[in-house]
Design a protein around this motif. Structure first.
Motif, PDB file in Angstrom:
ATOM      1  N   VAL A   1       0.731  -1.141  -0.072  1.00 21.04           N
ATOM      2  CA  VAL A   1      -0.040  -0.042  -0.041  1.00 21.04           C
ATOM      3  C   VAL A   1       0.907   1.270  -0.018  1.00 21.04           C
ATOM      4  CG1 VAL A   1      -1.833   1.152   1.427  1.00 21.04           C
ATOM      5  CG2 VAL A   1      -1.855  -1.252   1.203  1.00 21.04           C
ATOM      6  N   GLU A   2       1.933   1.103   0.849  1.00 24.27           N
ATOM      7  CA  GLU A   2       2.851   2.250   0.908  1.00 24.27           C
ATOM      8  C   GLU A   2       3.526   2.508  -0.510  1.00 24.27           C
ATOM      9  OE1 GLU A   2       5.640   2.071   4.035  1.00 24.27           O
ATOM     10  OE2 GLU A   2       4.197   1.759   5.425  1.00 24.27           O
ATOM     11  N   ALA A   3       3.879   1.538  -1.122  1.00 20.71           N
ATOM     12  CA  ALA A   3       4.604   1.815  -2.479  1.00 20.71           C
ATOM     13  C   ALA A   3       3.517   2.506  -3.546  1.00 20.71           C
ATOM     14  CB  ALA A   3       4.857   0.267  -3.181  1.00 20.71           C
ATOM     15  N   LEU A   9       2.158   9.844  -5.263  1.00 25.34           N
ATOM     16  CA  LEU A   9       2.809  10.962  -5.060  1.00 25.34           C
ATOM     17  C   LEU A   9       3.908  11.333  -5.943  1.00 25.34           C
ATOM     18  CD1 LEU A   9       3.174  10.659  -0.990  1.00 25.34           C
ATOM     19  CD2 LEU A   9       1.672  12.146  -2.105  1.00 25.34           C
ATOM     20  N   VAL A  10       4.609  10.636  -6.341  1.00 27.04           N
ATOM     21  CA  VAL A  10       5.542  10.977  -7.432  1.00 27.04           C
ATOM     22  C   VAL A  10       5.024  11.247  -8.791  1.00 27.04           C
ATOM     23  CG1 VAL A  10       7.495   9.763  -9.029  1.00 27.04           C
ATOM     24  CG2 VAL A  10       7.480   9.414  -6.428  1.00 27.04           C
TER      25      VAL A  10
END
Length: 157
Positions: A1-3, A9-10
């Motif tokens: 999920v964090e990835a 965001l990127v």
């Protein structure tokens, strides 16, 4: 999920950077267009040529006739005029300009009257067409039209 959150965001940052670059390009393009528009600016003339003013006074007269009458009027005043088309309102005092335009307008009207017939509007000095002359001119036109038709038929054969 964090990835996945990091990738989003990127991507968001990349999109913001791309939008900023696009805005800068548009600003550069607008600046370039305005510079080009400034270079192509026409010269503003502060005065109208006298030929154009006379032509507005007598719109039925040919501009060349207006220029010729202006030149003759100037020469009658004892002034030289190499090119009547380049005479501007600012070249003389307003009183001189008005007098010159009046004289030139009279000459234009006299010239036009001299080449018009008495039955025309304004009544010229040329002799009136008689019925025989009008018929003859009409007959000549008909004969010319018949000859043209004959020529067309010969070319077709």
């Amino acid at each position: 999920v964090e990835a996945i959150v990091e990738k989003s965001l990127v991507r968001q940052e990349n999109q913001e950077i791309q939008e900023i670059e696009n805005e800068e390009e548009r600003a550069r393009a607008k600046k370039a267009e305005s510079t080009y528009a400034r270079r192509r600016k026409r010269v503003d003339h502060s005065s109208m040529p006298l030929v154009q003013i006379l032509h507005k006074l007598a719109p039925f007269a040919d501009p060349m006739l207006c220029a010729t009458c202006l030149r003759k009027s100037l020469e009658a005043q004892g002034k030289s005029c190499p090119n009547a088309f380049k005479l501007l309102y600012e070249d003389m005092s307003p009183e001189e300009t008005v007098e010159l335009l009046q004289q030139a307008a009279v000459k234009v009207l006299e010239t036009l009257r001299s080449v018009s017939r008495s039955e025309d509007l304004g009544g010229g000095s040329m002799p009136a067409l008689s019925a025989a002359d009008a018929e003859e001119q009409g007959g000549d036109a008909q004969a010319d039209a018949d000859e043209d038709d004959d020529d067309d038929e010969e070319e077709a054969q």
